[in-house]
Write a protein that holds these residues in place. Structure first.
Motif, PDB file in Angstrom:
ATOM      1  N   GLY A  46      -1.035   7.440  -1.942  1.00 11.54           N
ATOM      2  CA  GLY A  46      -2.223   7.227  -1.116  1.00 11.54           C
ATOM      3  C   GLY A  46      -3.481   7.094  -1.957  1.00 11.54           C
ATOM      4  N   MET A  47      -3.607   7.894  -2.991  1.00  6.07           N
ATOM      5  CA  MET A  47      -4.779   7.788  -3.871  1.00  6.07           C
ATOM      6  C   MET A  47      -4.783   6.457  -4.618  1.00  6.07           C
ATOM      7  N   ALA A  49      -3.330   3.707  -3.561  1.00  6.41           N
ATOM      8  CA  ALA A  49      -3.621   2.681  -2.553  1.00  6.41           C
ATOM      9  C   ALA A  49      -5.117   2.630  -2.246  1.00  6.41           C
ATOM     10  N   LEU A  50      -5.745   3.784  -2.189  1.00  4.35           N
ATOM     11  CA  LEU A  50      -7.183   3.834  -1.920  1.00  4.35           C
ATOM     12  C   LEU A  50      -7.972   3.144  -3.028  1.00  4.35           C
ATOM     13  N   LEU A  51      -7.528   3.330  -4.256  1.00  3.01           N
ATOM     14  CA  LEU A  51      -8.203   2.683  -5.386  1.00  3.01           C
ATOM     15  C   LEU A  51      -7.978   1.174  -5.408  1.00  3.01           C
ATOM     16  N   ALA A  54      -8.693  -2.076   0.546  1.00  2.00           N
ATOM     17  CA  ALA A  54      -8.439  -1.864   1.974  1.00  2.00           C
ATOM     18  C   ALA A  54      -7.033  -2.290   2.399  1.00  2.00           C
ATOM     19  N   SER A  56      -4.239  -2.442   0.632  1.00  2.00           N
ATOM     20  CA  SER A  56      -3.273  -1.479   0.106  1.00  2.00           C
ATOM     21  C   SER A  56      -3.342  -0.167   0.885  1.00  2.00           C
ATOM     22  N   TRP A  57      -4.562   0.247   1.210  1.00  2.00           N
ATOM     23  CA  TRP A  57      -4.755   1.482   1.984  1.00  2.00           C
ATOM     24  C   TRP A  57      -4.115   1.363   3.365  1.00  2.00           C
ATOM     25  N   GLN A  58      -4.306   0.239   4.025  1.00  3.86           N
ATOM     26  CA  GLN A  58      -3.714   0.043   5.351  1.00  3.86           C
ATOM     27  C   GLN A  58      -2.186   0.035   5.277  1.00  3.86           C
ATOM     28  N   TRP A  60      -0.431   1.747   3.113  1.00  6.98           N
ATOM     29  CA  TRP A  60      -0.040   3.150   2.924  1.00  6.98           C
ATOM     30  C   TRP A  60      -0.123   3.913   4.238  1.00  6.98           C
ATOM     31  N   ILE A  61      -1.172   3.646   5.012  1.00  7.34           N
ATOM     32  CA  ILE A  61      -1.319   4.299   6.325  1.00  7.34           C
ATOM     33  C   ILE A  61      -0.126   3.946   7.211  1.00  7.34           C
TER      34      ILE A  61
END
Length: 131
Positions: A46-47, A49-51, A54, A56-58, A60-61
């Motif tokens: 998650g970290m 993906a956050l780096l 958006a 990549s973050w989505q 991971w979510i």
């Protein structure tokens, strides 16, 4: 003087620990690390993906919302609580607490530890509720 091979104890079988309740619980307690490794790797992913942004973050979510991941995270929570419970019971034996020269009862020490867990959980729920 060394013992001859006829005087040595026979080697243990791989499942020797399955015959004793104490060792079964010990092995179960040690195995609690496995779901926690999964949980830790998920947080690390998650970290990352956050780096990465958006999209990549989505992704991971979405991954974290899948039923198998939710189930594994519930297993990790149960493993953490089991590990904490066994640790809390062992703690008074390993490090007895004294106040004014009197030992605190084991049950009071364990209850204090669980009260600390509840207090920290309530603090997090309060902080997350404000966000």
């Amino acid at each position: 003087m060394h013992k001859s091979s006829s005087q040595r104890l026979p080697p243990l079988k791989r499942n020797w620990w399955l015959k004793h309740r104490f060792f079964k619980l010990y092995m179960l307690r040690e195995a609690t690390v496995l779901p926690l490794v999964f949980f830790t790797l998920c947080l690390l992913a998650g970290m990352v993906a956050l780096l990465q942004g958006a999209d990549s973050w989505q992704g991971w979510i979405a991954f974290m919302g899948s039923p198998i991941v939710l189930l594994l995270n519930l297993l990790a929570l149960a493993a953490s609580l089991f590990h904490a419970a066994t640790f809390f019971v062992l703690f008074p034996r390993v490090m007895p607490l004294r106040i004014a020269g009197h030992s605190l009862p084991d049950k009071a020490i364990v209850a204090g530890q669980w009260a600390g867990v509840v207090a920290v959980a309530l603090l997090f729920f309060w902080l997350l509720g404000r966000a």
